[in-house]
Design a protein around this motif. Structure first.
Motif, mmCIF file in Angstrom:
data_model
loop_
_atom_site.group_PDB
_atom_site.id
_atom_site.type_symbol
_atom_site.label_atom_id
_atom_site.label_comp_id
_atom_site.label_asym_id
_atom_site.label_seq_id
_atom_site.Cartn_x
_atom_site.Cartn_y
_atom_site.Cartn_z
ATOM 1 N N LYS A 53 0.836 -1.207 0.000
ATOM 2 C CA LYS A 53 0.000 0.000 0.000
ATOM 3 C C LYS A 53 0.869 1.255 0.000
ATOM 4 N N ARG A 54 1.903 1.281 0.838
ATOM 5 C CA ARG A 54 2.793 2.440 0.885
ATOM 6 C C ARG A 54 3.538 2.602 -0.443
ATOM 7 N N TYR A 55 3.950 1.477 -1.007
ATOM 8 C CA TYR A 55 4.674 1.507 -2.291
ATOM 9 C C TYR A 55 3.798 2.132 -3.378
ATOM 10 N N GLN A 56 2.568 1.692 -3.477
ATOM 11 C CA GLN A 56 1.663 2.203 -4.507
ATOM 12 C C GLN A 56 1.359 3.692 -4.298
ATOM 13 N N MET A 57 1.226 4.093 -3.064
ATOM 14 C CA MET A 57 0.873 5.487 -2.774
ATOM 15 C C MET A 57 2.060 6.430 -3.007
ATOM 16 N N VAL A 58 3.262 6.012 -2.601
ATOM 17 C CA VAL A 58 4.425 6.888 -2.704
ATOM 18 C C VAL A 58 5.074 6.811 -4.086
ATOM 19 N N PRO A 71 -5.137 6.836 -1.403
ATOM 20 C CA PRO A 71 -5.161 5.849 -0.306
ATOM 21 C C PRO A 71 -6.230 4.770 -0.450
ATOM 22 N N ASP A 72 -7.335 5.081 -1.142
ATOM 23 C CA ASP A 72 -8.419 4.104 -1.237
ATOM 24 C C ASP A 72 -8.245 3.121 -2.391
ATOM 25 N N SER A 76 -8.472 -6.338 -1.317
ATOM 26 C CA SER A 76 -8.986 -7.188 -2.402
ATOM 27 C C SER A 76 -8.199 -6.972 -3.688
ATOM 28 N N GLN A 77 -7.825 -5.712 -3.956
ATOM 29 C CA GLN A 77 -7.046 -5.433 -5.157
ATOM 30 C C GLN A 77 -5.662 -6.061 -5.055
ATOM 31 N N PHE A 78 -5.038 -5.973 -3.877
ATOM 32 C CA PHE A 78 -3.735 -6.585 -3.621
ATOM 33 C C PHE A 78 -3.815 -8.105 -3.786
#
Length: 520
Positions: free
Chosen positions: A298-303, A309-310, A315-317
């Motif tokens: 999640k942090r990787y995708q956001m940064v 964040p949503d 489920s997507q992961f």
């Protein structure tokens, strides 16, 4: 494992409808085009044969770019780990990691990271959109039980033949490359001598002259040591102890393993551990670390990818990086961990900082994706993980000789940021028309002129694996497995034959005869 039975046949659902979608590489809103099929289950041998025909999986969705029509042609690339030697930039990344682990040093230089297939999800997002539009009313559990029941008796009859054929297919012994010895690094000696008249430093030239002269001096000293060692060979033959002879330093470069597993001091600042856990079906270790692994993603995708964040949901992961159609297989001649889908977790001081998603197949380790904690970007984890996966392939090869390739996904020459995969050599690209492997050096000149190329230079060569007998294609219809020659007597849509033929040519005759094509 002592007891192991052959897996059930692969079951796939092919989508004949294709639309242009957003491209994750060039950002063209309607330029990406690919064939796709939903894999309800798949054997590792079938997937191995599919990626050797240009297919790749994303979760349980398997897709193949329409190479001569898509905006960014994606060529399957494989590396030869047994002949691989790390480049200077690769060694720099490995040394940077060792310095960090040993002393906690953080390199000041900004080494651009190279995450494996970091844009793959964007690249196939359009294909997932297509799947969501399709009304698939197929109950997977019911379908799976129906499949097993309908083919159980058939598989028992063919079991002996399959075992014989499987052993012939899988056993391709290759000589193990001799490991290179590790040479000790030469140490610079600072000599403070005043310049003689006429021999002083030339201020018009860069100061690298001194380092060059020192390298020459070290080389001369090494040659002297080697000559001295040769002169003492006669004494050694007469019983002179080898310990009394001058020791010549090895000229051979350090191997990849030497660079990765160099011993650390007892008081090292950090401890790095790499664990391989099965992701599908999920092992107890995978389940226990799921939440921690997801938080890193999640942090990787956001940064790194600027996702809101949503968007990176659980489920997507799970759908993208945890679900896999590959069945776990543990043949006696296979690797100890077995074949299938895994997460290679990088643990630093007791916490996960990176995860490499990989598939272990009969002939290769296939890299799917990498995500990491952005706080550790300075370690160039994309490059580091690729080198670790190459070393892992070499390790598996020692037990399973036919497993000798490292597949890096797609090489996209028209996308500059995806060209880095060509730096892991020797490597080959897959010809998109004849499906033969061609060394990348021979392909690059053609790709510089045209983004779509046929690499096979023989104009008479054709796809030898194409469908040659449509009636032998296997289908799954009304809870029963049957050859297409039988099924077509019951079909009412005359256009269906064109769809089945297209599917059979794309997957190849071998796979079309082993896999089951679901037909309603």
């Amino acid at each position: 494992m002592a007891s192991w039975s052959a897996p059930s046949p692969s079951l796939v659902e092919y989508f004949e409808d294709r639309s242009l979608f957003h491209c994750g590489y060039c950002k063209n809103k309607s330029g990406s085009l690919s064939h796709g099929m939903w894999a309800h289950s798949m054997t590792v041998q079938d997937y191995q044969d599919l990626i050797d025909r240009g297919w790749r999986r994303s979760g349980t969705y398997v897709y193949k770019p329409v190479m001569n029509q898509t905006c960014c042609p994606q060529y399957t690339i494989r590396c030869h780990p047994l002949q691989f030697q790390p480049s200077k930039s690769h060694k720099k990344v490995l040394k940077k990691m060792l310095k960090f682990l040993a002393k906690g040093e953080i390199s000041k230089d900004n080494c651009e990271d190279e995450p494996m297939d970091s844009t793959m999800e964007d690249a196939v997002a359009g294909d997932f959109a297509l799947i969501n539009k399709l009304d698939i009313k197929c109950d997977l559990k019911t379908l799976s039980s129906d499949l097993k029941g309908s083919i159980e008796s058939e598989e028992k009859k063919k079991e002996k033949n399959l075992k014989k054929e499987g052993s012939k297919e899988l056993i391709h012994p290759q000589a193990i490359e001799e490991k290179l010895g590790s040479g000790e690094p030469s140490h610079s000696i600072k000599v403070h001598i005043g310049p003689k008249p006429g021999k002083g430093a030339d201020l018009s030239k860069p100061p690298c002259r001194k380092a060059k002269e020192m390298r020459k001096e070290r080389k001369r000293l090494k040659l002297m040591q080697q000559n001295a060692a040769g002169a003492f060979e006669g004494f050694q033959a007469q019983g002179q102890p080898a310990s009394l002879l001058p020791k010549a330093k090895s000229n051979q470069p350090k191997s990849l393993e030497d660079l990765i597993f160099e011993s650390l001091p007892e008081n090292a600042s950090h401890k790095l551990e790499v664990r391989v856990v099965r992701s599908s079906p999920p092992s107890p270790q995978f389940k226990a670390t799921f939440q921690e692994s997801y938080q890193v993603y999640k942090r990787y995708q956001m940064v790194i990818h600027k996702d809101p964040p949503d968007k990176p949901t659980v489920s997507q992961f799970t759908r993208f990086l945890c679900s896999s159609p590959l069945e776990a297989e543990h043949p006696a001649n296979g690797p100890e961990c077995g074949y299938g889908s895994f997460h290679q977790q990088y643990w630093l001081d007791g916490k996960i900082i990176a995860v490499g998603v990989i598939d272990i197949l009969p002939y290769c380790v296939s890299s799917v994706y990498l995500y990491y904690d952005p706080d550790y970007s300075f370690l160039s984890l994309g490059v580091y993980s690729a080198l670790r996966e190459i070393a892992f392939t070499r390790q598996l090869h020692e037990k399973t000789s036919q497993l000798s390739y490292y597949y890096m996904g797609f090489y996209i020459h028209s996308c500059p940021k995806m060209r880095y995969k060509g730096q892991y050599r020797p490597s080959d690209l897959l010809c998109p028309e004849t499906y033969v492997w061609v060394p990348i050096e021979q392909c690059l000149p053609s790709l510089d002129n045209s983004k779509y190329c046929r690499f096979n230079q023989d104009p008479q060569a054709v796809d030898e694996g194409r469908c040659k007998d449509l009636d032998r294609v296997r289908v799954f219809h009304r809870r029963a497995a049957m050859p297409y020659g039988v099924y077509k007597n019951h079909q009412e849509d005359p256009s269906e034959e064109a769809t089945v033929l297209e599917y059979a040519n794309l997957v190849g005759q071998k796979c079309s005869e082993r896999m089951l094509l679901f037909r309603q």
